[in-house]
Design a protein around this motif. Structure first.
Motif, PDB file in Angstrom:
ATOM      1  N   VAL A  15      10.579  21.580  12.754  1.00 25.19           N
ATOM      2  CA  VAL A  15      10.451  21.443  11.503  1.00 25.19           C
ATOM      3  C   VAL A  15       9.926  19.949  11.177  1.00 25.19           C
ATOM      4  O   VAL A  15       9.118  19.694  10.511  1.00 25.19           O
ATOM      5  CB  VAL A  15      11.543  22.021  10.577  1.00 25.19           C
ATOM      6  CG1 VAL A  15      11.651  21.674   9.144  1.00 25.19           C
ATOM      7  CG2 VAL A  15      11.849  23.270  10.854  1.00 25.19           C
ATOM      8  N   ALA A  38       6.523  19.520  12.063  1.00 24.75           N
ATOM      9  CA  ALA A  38       5.800  20.101  11.221  1.00 24.75           C
ATOM     10  C   ALA A  38       5.250  19.285   9.932  1.00 24.75           C
ATOM     11  O   ALA A  38       4.428  19.282   9.375  1.00 24.75           O
ATOM     12  CB  ALA A  38       6.231  21.495  10.816  1.00 24.75           C
ATOM     13  N   GLY A  74      14.564  24.410   6.921  1.00 25.44           N
ATOM     14  CA  GLY A  74      14.270  25.182   7.767  1.00 25.44           C
ATOM     15  C   GLY A  74      13.824  26.763   7.291  1.00 25.44           C
ATOM     16  O   GLY A  74      13.804  27.626   8.140  1.00 25.44           O
ATOM     17  N   ARG A 119      12.621  29.585   5.432  1.00 28.23           N
ATOM     18  CA  ARG A 119      10.966  30.284   5.094  1.00 28.23           C
ATOM     19  C   ARG A 119      10.443  29.474   3.847  1.00 28.23           C
ATOM     20  O   ARG A 119       9.201  29.250   4.095  1.00 28.23           O
ATOM     21  CB  ARG A 119      11.184  31.730   4.844  1.00 28.23           C
ATOM     22  CG  ARG A 119      11.612  32.700   6.069  1.00 28.23           C
ATOM     23  CD  ARG A 119      12.549  33.946   5.837  1.00 28.23           C
ATOM     24  NE  ARG A 119      13.707  33.710   5.015  1.00 28.23           N
ATOM     25  CZ  ARG A 119      14.447  34.483   4.470  1.00 28.23           C
ATOM     26  NH1 ARG A 119      13.701  35.505   4.376  1.00 28.23           N
ATOM     27  NH2 ARG A 119      15.503  33.893   3.903  1.00 28.23           N
ATOM     28  N   ILE A 154       9.468  26.281   5.109  1.00 22.87           N
ATOM     29  CA  ILE A 154       8.358  26.029   6.077  1.00 22.87           C
ATOM     30  C   ILE A 154       7.106  26.521   5.186  1.00 22.87           C
ATOM     31  O   ILE A 154       5.894  26.014   5.781  1.00 22.87           O
ATOM     32  CB  ILE A 154       8.673  26.968   7.354  1.00 22.87           C
ATOM     33  CG1 ILE A 154       9.894  26.690   7.872  1.00 22.87           C
ATOM     34  CG2 ILE A 154       7.525  27.263   8.324  1.00 22.87           C
ATOM     35  CD1 ILE A 154      10.266  27.518   9.264  1.00 22.87           C
TER      36      ILE A 154
END
Length: 503
Positions: A99, A102, A145, A147, A150
């Motif tokens: 994460v 990302a 982390g 949904r 993200i």
């Protein structure tokens, strides 16, 4: 020969500013890492990791593993699980690392895109980047982390590309397509997130006066193609999601929710509304910049998704609040005629909203006292069964003690939801009889799970529900657990272990 001492000053100042910015980023990163060690693991992430492990071990999603969300909710964590097994690390640690990667990748992509428009952020580039990092890495707290977290990370490059479009600059096609792939990832998590993709596209279409032609942009075509492919693959590989899960969600999951007024009274709505009101106030009657309008519209789209989901859980409001706070920070960089004292006041408001939002995202069921007591039992790799509808009872407890979760689903929520529907008069006799099959199927699956993986630790939740009464009312389940004895109670949650042989 005279030496001009002033010649090197701008370069030195720029170097110092750059060093200060990188140092600030390092400090924020350190705080974010510290939070990952201090905060308890997220309940849903813990369950989805458990579900993902079963899928990687050959279990069939929606048959051997029951999850109410689309496949991406589990697929997103499979790389972390696979990598954790190869490296011998905890899956939670790898998830956190991925994460963070990302976040840096998303912000880097945004920075590269926005550099196509010289002067778009100007001298405020680093402050805005630091604010964005804090919003992505620190603000989520327990929602890190998740949904929604993200999904927002994946969507940001699309917003950066659309900011270019709305300021009459076309992004490089390769970057536009990469942004579209990120938007496709966002779309796959929940259908509600289509609002967050298409509302900003609509804003671009209106502001630039290209109307429907915005649908032909490479970023949209890529996102749409990814979304269509995902639905097709889901229909082929996991048809049970459409035949089994969606009817269950329609009949049982969706109807049980707080009233609209109760949702509007959640801290999420006031935090979001105050941030947007502050943006409008800061503009002091001036026309909103198109970039700011885009950010506010996307935030509103996520706020609508929060209301449409109808549960009011903190993590579901994260994207809306995150974008509202970033929008407020962006508004402070605009030339809106505000005095220094006025900007200082707005800055304090932004800080206050940030801290209050952190507290909101830290609201979670904390079962660590129960976890500590279970760990003290000393069982190595226990098989754990929890009679409860509260996900936080068994997760992350089971993973924290190195155990195996007996059930194929996160908790016994179907029977509980139907009980709520009966109590609130939401079921007539016909529907009650028809929906009883859902609870019966849940119970039969639980019985099969107990026989397949006999539990060594039983947890009975009389804190958030009446699990003891439920067992008394369902002898078919209770008969499989007659050799358990109670060893402790933590906050009305009973802990049971098997009686010693011959005892």
């Amino acid at each position: 020969m005279a030496i001009n001492l002033d010649a090197g000053t701008p370069a030195v100042s720029a170097a110092r500013r750059s060093f200060s910015a990188w140092l600030a980023l390092a400090c924020l990163f350190a705080i974010a890492l510290l939070l990952r060690h201090v905060l308890a693991a997220n309940t849903d992430v813990s369950w989805l990791l458990t579900a993902g492990e079963r899928v990687l071990d050959g279990g069939k999603l929606y048959i051997d593993v029951l999850e109410t969300n689309p496949p991406m909710s589990i697929l997103a964590y499979l790389p972390a699980i696979a990598m954790s097994r190869m490296m011998g690390l905890a899956a939670e640690t790898v998830v956190d690392a991925l994460v963070f990667i990302a976040i840096f990748a998303s912000l880097t992509c945004c920075a590269v895109l926005l550099r196509q428009r010289v002067g778009l952020v100007g001298a405020y580039g680093w402050p805005l980047m630091l604010l964005a990092f804090a919003i992505l890495a620190i603000l989520p707290m327990q929602s890190f982390g998740q949904r929604e977290h993200i999904a927002l990370i994946a969507l940001l490059p699309l917003l950066a590309a659309l900011i270019l479009r709305i300021t009459a600059v076309a992004p490089p096609q390769s970057l536009a397509m990469a942004a579209g792939l990120g938007a496709a990832v966002t779309l796959t998590f929940k259908p509600h997130f289509a609002l967050a993709v298409y509302v900003p596209l609509a804003v671009v279409g209106v502001v630039t006066r290209v109307s429907w032609r915005v649908l032909l942009l490479p970023e949209h075509l890529t996102a749409a193609a990814g979304g269509i492919l995902y639905v097709a693959v889901t229909a082929i590989v996991w048809p049970e999601f459409f035949t089994e899960i969606l009817p269950l969600l329609r009949d049982v999951y969706v109807p049980v929710k707080p009233s609209l007024m109760a949702l509007l009274e959640k801290p999420a709505i006031s935090l979001w509304a105050i941030a947007l009101l502050a943006i409008v106030t800061l503009q002091r009657g001036r026309r909103l910049a198109s970039t700011l309008l885009l950010l506010m519209a996307t935030s509103a789209a996520f706020a609508a998704a929060f209301l449409l989901q109808g549960k009011g859980w903190p993590y579901q409001s994260y994207p809306a609040i995150a974008l509202a706070l970033f929008g407020l920070g962006f508004a402070m960089t605009q030339d809106n005629g505000a005095s220094r004292s006025w900007r200082f006041g707005i800055g304090l408001l932004l800080l206050a909203l940030f801290v209050r939002a952190m507290l909101w995202f830290d609201v979670a069921f904390d079962a660590r006292p129960l976890q500590e007591r279970v760990a003290q039992l000393g069982q190595k790799h226990p098989a754990i069964l929890a009679i409860t509808a509260e996900p936080g009872i068994g997760h992350p407890l089971t993973r924290a003690v190195g155990g195996t979760w007996v059930s194929r689903q996160q908790g016994l929520w179907i029977d509980t939801y139907l009980t709520v529907m009966r109590r609130n008069g939401m079921l007539d006799d016909v529907r009650a009889a028809a929906f009883e099959s859902y609870a019966e199927r849940e119970r039969q699956r639980l019985i099969a799970d107990i026989r397949r993986t006999p539990p060594t630790i039983l947890i009975v939740d009389d804190l958030t529900g009446s699990a003891s009464d439920w067992l008394k009312a369902h002898s078919d389940v209770a008969s499989l657990l007659t050799d358990f004895q109670q060893v402790d109670t933590v906050n009305r949650v009973g802990i049971f272990t098997r009686r010693p042989s011959g005892g």
